[in-house]
Scaffold this active site. Structure first.
Site, PDB file in Angstrom:
ATOM      1  N   ASP A 240       2.374  -1.845  -2.333  1.00 57.23           N
ATOM      2  CA  ASP A 240       3.099  -0.762  -3.010  1.00 57.23           C
ATOM      3  C   ASP A 240       3.142   0.503  -2.170  1.00 57.23           C
ATOM      4  OD1 ASP A 240       2.140  -2.651  -5.318  1.00 57.23           O
ATOM      5  OD2 ASP A 240       3.877  -1.506  -6.003  1.00 57.23           O
ATOM      6  N   LYS A 251      -1.322  -4.682  -6.146  1.00 56.36           N
ATOM      7  CA  LYS A 251      -1.733  -5.047  -7.509  1.00 56.36           C
ATOM      8  C   LYS A 251      -3.242  -5.207  -7.638  1.00 56.36           C
ATOM      9  CE  LYS A 251       0.341  -5.335 -10.419  1.00 56.36           C
ATOM     10  NZ  LYS A 251       0.458  -4.132 -11.306  1.00 56.36           N
TER      11      LYS A 251
END
Ligand code: MRU
Length: 356
Positions: A240, A251
């Site tokens: 991310d 995650k």
């Protein structure tokens, strides 16, 4: 053919507003339903509910979200300040994936040229992401085969969803898996279920089934043991936000996989387009980790599983330190953070080649 997570439908010739069409990922794998988004409020809601998700897909949403805001401003007679406030709401709808803000920032310089110029820039963001994914998948597959160095198909483990659904097309870590599968170099994919929202069990398994790539789904808690039992040749995850040092937010659960991979002596690989690299963030300590509603942890598919009053702790992401990452694969090349290489190396190379 896999469905696209995001698509722009410019319907103005028949008088209807243009829409950002999102495949509603909260309904998968059982229901394939699309949301036609025309307002910023609905777009922010879709992002926050994870109807659309995954860092590269959010990049496309950020870029096209600026057009949604401009169209809504024109329809509703907003002032420039109201329009800018709406664009800021898109930009900050989720904090960890840098791609969302990046996508907005990529198209904003075109604002003075008007809506169609912004749309063209946003469509370009989407196109470029697909190309980046394909290139990084080729590079990642090549790197991994050389690094693992065995003359048989590979057994890989992945976490969350990093495929077509998480991107504009093809995928990142799952893109490498698809590339390896095309080269007949995949024996089995271990898919972590990815509690609490089950992106692995619902989405990655769905994509692999469609591609007819052999996979098994395991509880997140099984992953370390699967790795230490010698059942896995490599761990492949997406990202991310990748800080300059190589520290990587992904995650929740990713850092545990990295620790197990290090213990087992197998490569831990992060795959992401360059748009996920945030050179302005020096290291992982500066990455904002999204905290989500604790109720997501205390429930399973909408049913309360904890005693009444239980408090859920629900960080959506974690940060894997660079020293545990064997390779960061982007379309610009591969860097090895665990050997002290940082991401600015690739930025410098790209600047030099752009300068000719
Ligand atoms: O909360 P999500 O589903 O948006 O989280 C997604 C991930 O963590 C992915 O691994 C990451 O965005 C990379 S997607 C190519």
């Amino acid at each position: 053919m896999q469905p696209q997570a995001i698509a722009w439908v410019d319907g103005r010739s028949d008088g209807r507003p243009a829409v950002l069409r999102l495949l509603d990922q909260t309904r998968l794998p059982h229901t394939q339903e699309y949301l036609d988004v025309t307002t910023v409020a609905d777009l922010v809601d879709a992002v926050q509910r994870l109807a659309v998700r995954g860092a590269p897909a959010l990049g496309g949403v950020g870029a096209l979200g600026v057009v949604i805001a401009m169209d809504e401003a024109a329809r509703s007679g907003w002032s420039p300040a109201q329009r800018d406030e709406a664009i800021a709401a898109v930009r900050t709808a989720r904090p960890t994936a840098v791609n969302l803000a990046w996508g907005v920032d990529e198209v904003l310089p075109h604002l003075p040229q008007g809506r169609d110029a912004v749309l063209a820039a946003a469509v370009d963001v989407v196109r470029a992401d697909g190309e980046a994914n394909r290139e990084l998948s080729r590079l990642g597959a090549k790197w991994l085969r050389a690094r693992v160095g065995v003359d048989r198909p590979l057994r890989v483990l992945t976490h969350c969803n990093t495929g077509v659904l998480a991107t504009t097309s093809w995928g990142t870590a799952l893109g490498i898996v698809r590339q390896l599968a095309a080269e007949r170099a995949i024996e089995l994919v271990y898919v972590d279920e990815t509690r609490p929202l089950l992106q692995g069990a619902r989405l990655t398994a769905w994509e692999l089934a469609q591609e007819q790539i052999p996979y098994v789904v395991q509880a997140d808690g099984a992953a370390a043991s699967t790795i230490l039992r010698g059942l896995v040749d490599a761990v492949l995850i997406g990202a991310d936000r990748i800080a300059r040092s190589g520290d990587t937010a992904n995650k929740i659960g990713s850092v545990g996989l990295a620790l197990a991979a290090r213990e087992a002596g197998i490569p831990f690989v992060v795959a992401a387009p360059w748009s996920t690299v945030d050179l302005a963030t020096a290291d992982g300590s500066q990455i904002h980790i999204e905290m989500r509603d604790g109720a997501e942890v205390c429930t399973f598919l909408g049913t309360q599983v904890c005693p009444p009053g239980a408090v859920g702790f629900n960080p959506a992401f974690d940060v894997t330190p660079a020293r545990l990452i064997d390779a960061v694969v982007t379309e610009r090349g591969v860097v090895c953070p665990n050997r002290g290489e940082d991401l600015s190396t690739l930025a410098e190379q790209a600047e030099k080649s752009a300068a000719g």
